[in-house]
Design a protein around this motif. Structure first.
Motif, mmCIF file in Angstrom:
data_model
loop_
_atom_site.group_PDB
_atom_site.id
_atom_site.type_symbol
_atom_site.label_atom_id
_atom_site.label_comp_id
_atom_site.label_asym_id
_atom_site.label_seq_id
_atom_site.Cartn_x
_atom_site.Cartn_y
_atom_site.Cartn_z
ATOM 1 N N ALA A 194 -13.080 6.164 -6.466
ATOM 2 C CA ALA A 194 -14.311 5.784 -5.781
ATOM 3 C C ALA A 194 -14.242 6.076 -4.279
ATOM 4 N N HIS A 195 -13.048 6.321 -3.758
ATOM 5 C CA HIS A 195 -12.886 6.593 -2.323
ATOM 6 C C HIS A 195 -12.650 8.066 -2.020
ATOM 7 N N GLN A 196 -12.571 8.904 -3.035
ATOM 8 C CA GLN A 196 -12.183 10.285 -2.802
ATOM 9 C C GLN A 196 -13.187 11.049 -1.952
ATOM 10 N N ALA A 197 -14.456 10.903 -2.261
ATOM 11 C CA ALA A 197 -15.476 11.651 -1.526
ATOM 12 C C ALA A 197 -15.491 11.278 -0.052
ATOM 13 N N GLU A 198 -15.407 9.980 0.241
ATOM 14 C CA GLU A 198 -15.468 9.571 1.642
ATOM 15 C C GLU A 198 -14.265 10.095 2.422
ATOM 16 N N LEU A 199 -13.098 10.157 1.776
ATOM 17 C CA LEU A 199 -11.916 10.658 2.467
ATOM 18 C C LEU A 199 -12.013 12.170 2.680
ATOM 19 N N LEU A 200 -12.523 12.889 1.702
ATOM 20 C CA LEU A 200 -12.723 14.323 1.896
ATOM 21 C C LEU A 200 -13.723 14.595 3.013
ATOM 22 N N ARG A 201 -14.745 13.765 3.095
ATOM 23 C CA ARG A 201 -15.751 13.970 4.144
ATOM 24 C C ARG A 201 -15.179 13.728 5.536
ATOM 25 N N THR A 202 -14.102 12.940 5.630
ATOM 26 C CA THR A 202 -13.449 12.742 6.930
ATOM 27 C C THR A 202 -12.345 13.765 7.170
ATOM 28 N N LYS A 203 -12.326 14.811 6.324
ATOM 29 C CA LYS A 203 -11.408 15.954 6.477
ATOM 30 C C LYS A 203 -9.950 15.571 6.255
ATOM 31 N N GLN A 204 -9.721 14.607 5.386
ATOM 32 C CA GLN A 204 -8.357 14.316 4.972
ATOM 33 C C GLN A 204 -7.935 15.400 3.979
ATOM 34 N N GLY A 205 -6.911 16.168 4.337
ATOM 35 C CA GLY A 205 -6.513 17.294 3.512
ATOM 36 C C GLY A 205 -5.370 17.017 2.567
ATOM 37 N N ALA A 206 -4.703 15.883 2.716
ATOM 38 C CA ALA A 206 -3.611 15.498 1.819
ATOM 39 C C ALA A 206 -3.484 13.988 1.893
ATOM 40 N N PHE A 207 -3.749 13.309 0.801
ATOM 41 C CA PHE A 207 -3.727 11.843 0.857
ATOM 42 C C PHE A 207 -3.370 11.229 -0.486
ATOM 43 N N LEU A 208 -2.863 9.996 -0.397
ATOM 44 C CA LEU A 208 -2.565 9.153 -1.550
ATOM 45 C C LEU A 208 -3.336 7.858 -1.367
ATOM 46 N N VAL A 209 -4.063 7.456 -2.395
ATOM 47 C CA VAL A 209 -4.857 6.224 -2.354
ATOM 48 C C VAL A 209 -4.339 5.275 -3.428
ATOM 49 N N THR A 210 -3.999 4.063 -3.023
ATOM 50 C CA THR A 210 -3.508 3.038 -3.950
ATOM 51 C C THR A 210 -4.374 1.797 -3.811
ATOM 52 N N GLY A 211 -4.660 1.146 -4.919
ATOM 53 C CA GLY A 211 -5.443 -0.085 -4.843
ATOM 54 C C GLY A 211 -5.605 -0.763 -6.179
ATOM 55 N N ASP A 212 -6.081 -1.990 -6.117
ATOM 56 C CA ASP A 212 -6.416 -2.752 -7.310
ATOM 57 C C ASP A 212 -7.776 -2.298 -7.816
ATOM 58 N N VAL A 213 -7.892 -2.140 -9.125
ATOM 59 C CA VAL A 213 -9.143 -1.706 -9.740
ATOM 60 C C VAL A 213 -9.490 -2.673 -10.865
ATOM 61 N N TYR A 214 -10.755 -2.686 -11.253
ATOM 62 C CA TYR A 214 -11.278 -3.746 -12.112
ATOM 63 C C TYR A 214 -12.093 -3.157 -13.256
ATOM 64 N N ARG A 215 -11.739 -3.548 -14.481
ATOM 65 C CA ARG A 215 -12.490 -3.098 -15.655
ATOM 66 C C ARG A 215 -12.495 -4.192 -16.717
ATOM 67 N N ARG A 216 -13.638 -4.437 -17.273
ATOM 68 C CA ARG A 216 -13.729 -5.373 -18.393
ATOM 69 C C ARG A 216 -13.099 -4.700 -19.617
ATOM 70 N N ASP A 217 -12.200 -5.422 -20.286
ATOM 71 C CA ASP A 217 -11.439 -4.757 -21.333
ATOM 72 C C ASP A 217 -10.925 -5.779 -22.332
ATOM 73 N N SER A 218 -10.203 -5.265 -23.306
ATOM 74 C CA SER A 218 -9.636 -6.101 -24.354
ATOM 75 C C SER A 218 -8.468 -6.915 -23.806
ATOM 76 N N ILE A 219 -7.951 -7.824 -24.628
ATOM 77 C CA ILE A 219 -6.824 -8.659 -24.238
ATOM 78 C C ILE A 219 -5.654 -8.351 -25.155
ATOM 79 N N ASP A 220 -4.609 -7.779 -24.587
ATOM 80 C CA ASP A 220 -3.364 -7.579 -25.309
ATOM 81 C C ASP A 220 -2.268 -7.335 -24.285
ATOM 82 N N ALA A 221 -1.090 -6.936 -24.742
ATOM 83 C CA ALA A 221 0.071 -6.848 -23.863
ATOM 84 C C ALA A 221 -0.028 -5.731 -22.834
#
Length: 459
Positions: A194-221
């Motif tokens: 979700a952040h890739q476009a904004e970083l490309l628009r700021t002319k970031q030519g090499a980057f790593l993005v890490t973060g917490d992400v959220y999805r409704r999903d099943s419950i298991d191990a």
């Protein structure tokens, strides 16, 4: 990347992915930035299912209050606490900014409680260890080239989360059954893409993005509604591939595969690697990287040469780029032999003290195995019912005491054409033995919730 079997919001990639493995949470859901005019989530997404989801938020909040009151009378429900180590990284948004009164809002207090925990900022936590190992690898391979981002705001627009990766307006992933909506045009990010476009628009030519992400999903191990992703992007210019005497796409592919095979071998050792052709709308060609580890092939990540329109639209013409994405929990569970994804959120020192920053050789040693408690529940389903809705309701009531929700039986009456489901809910704490009294109270709240909020008819 997602396989065709991934569930919930991960189904956004199901039409274009394949793989031999059962997936673990957190595989790549990447951006395609060739979006035309922004498309808001269609009103059809917020139908009877959305009404049920909104009511789940109320139910979860009331259940939390009920449990708190009960605890004053006896030792009752104590879901596994959220990491009590020192919190670093960005603070959680204010509660009223996430649990809004908007009709589209389907976020519960349980989900909000995970925000701002920042497991990826904790250096001695398995997630932080994996993150730093990848950062160190790219710094050693390309000194000073890659910029890292691990504190970007987790609330994003639907344009960034969906439209800029060309997800159709009527795609299932936009449904509130799969995605956490704050308002009809703001969500908790489903992927770091979700952040890739904004970083490309700021002319970031090499980057790593890490973060917490959220999805409704099943419950298991291996599935949890909050997990951590990392993706990387590197952009090349004409001089790069001309100096190598290669076609631009072939050059980017060669650079991609060389970098990522080395990345896979950093934590797992000198393993055999293989490349599997894949399809993703945002890369062409596209690949999945697999390694042979512990006697079987394990998919590590998804990647490819970025579609040209992405670069032209956001970075500028005359470039080529590669991109990859991976789930940190997925790698950490395999590397450290962690059997249950809930453990990442434990504040139990018996878990946390087993890991140390920079140590990729440690293996999780089980310190307890408390008995499970099984509760079965059968009902005739309704239009408001989905399995994700059920899991969200159960999580909101039982928290991390819920180990698994499993469909045991699916029956359609040939005369009435009504469909019945039977689910088994497994309750288990990794910290203590549960009592019949507390589990019976939880199960009673679940039964009441599914009847009232999901409009099912209990059998």
């Amino acid at each position: 990347m997602q396989s065709a079997t991934m569930r919930g919001a991960q189904r956004v990639m199901s039409a274009c992915m394949s793989g031999p493995m059962q997936p673990l949470t957190g595989r790549w859901l990447q951006l395609n930035l060739a979006a035309a005019a922004p498309v808001r989530a269609s009103s059809s997404c917020f139908s009877s299912a959305q009404k049920a989801l909104c009511s789940l938020q109320t139910l979860a909040s009331s259940s939390s209050k009920r449990s708190s009151s009960s605890c004053s009378r006896r030792r009752l429900v104590r879901p596994m606490a959220t990491a009590a180590v020192q919190v670093t990284g960005p603070a959680a948004p204010a509660r009223e900014q996430v649990l809004t009164q908007d009709l589209a809002n389907n976020i519960t207090d349980y989900i909000y409680s995970k925000m701002g925990v920042n497991l990826h900022h904790q250096p001695n936590h398995p997630i932080g260890i994996i993150k730093q190992a990848i950062y160190d690898y790219f710094e050693q391979l390309y000194p000073g080239l890659f910029k890292t981002f691990d504190d970007l705001y987790p609330v994003v627009t639907t344009v960034a989360n969906f439209d800029e990766i060309l997800i159709p307006a009527d795609h299932v992933s936009r449904s509130p059954n799969d995605t956490y909506y704050i308002t009809s045009d703001k969500v908790l990010r489903c992927h770091t893409s979700a952040h890739q476009a904004e970083l490309l628009r700021t002319k970031q030519g090499a980057f790593l993005v890490t973060g917490d992400v959220y999805r409704r999903d099943s419950i298991d191990a291996t599935h949890y509604p909050v997990f951590h992703q990392m993706e990387g992007v590197r952009v090349f210019n004409t001089a790069d591939w001309e100096a190598a005497g290669m076609d631009a796409t072939a050059f980017a592919e060669q650079e991609l595969k060389g970098a990522l095979e080395g990345l896979a071998k950093r934590p797992f050792g000198d393993v055999e690697c293989r490349w599997v052709d894949a399809y993703f709308p945002f890369t062409e060609p596209s690949f999945e990287l697999e390694i042979f580890f512990n006697g079987k092939w394990l998919e590590v990540l998804g990647c490819g040469v970025m579609q040209q329109v992405i670069l032209d639209k956001n970075y500028g013409p005359g470039h080529k780029a590669w991109a990859f994405g991976l789930g940190l929990e997925r790698l950490a569970m395999v590397l450290f032999d962690i059997p249950d994804i809930r453990l990442f959120w434990s504040d139990d020192e018996r878990f946390l003290k087993q890991f140390k920053a920079g140590d990729l050789k440690g293996k999780f040693k089980s310190y307890s195995k408390y008995p499970p408690c099984y509760k079965d529940m059968a009902f005739w389903i309704s239009p408001e019912f989905t399995e994700n809705n059920l899991c969200e309701l159960v999580r909101g009531i039982g928290g991390d005491l819920v180990e698994e929700v499993q469909l045991l039986d699916n029956f359609t009456n040939p005369k009435t054409q009504r469909t019945s489901h039977c689910y088994r809910i497994t309750y288990r704490s990794m910290e203590r033995s549960l009592t019949d009294e507390e589990i019976n109270e939880l199960q009673a709240a679940v039964r009441q919730g599914v009847a009232e909020k999901l409009k099912v008819e209990l059998r």
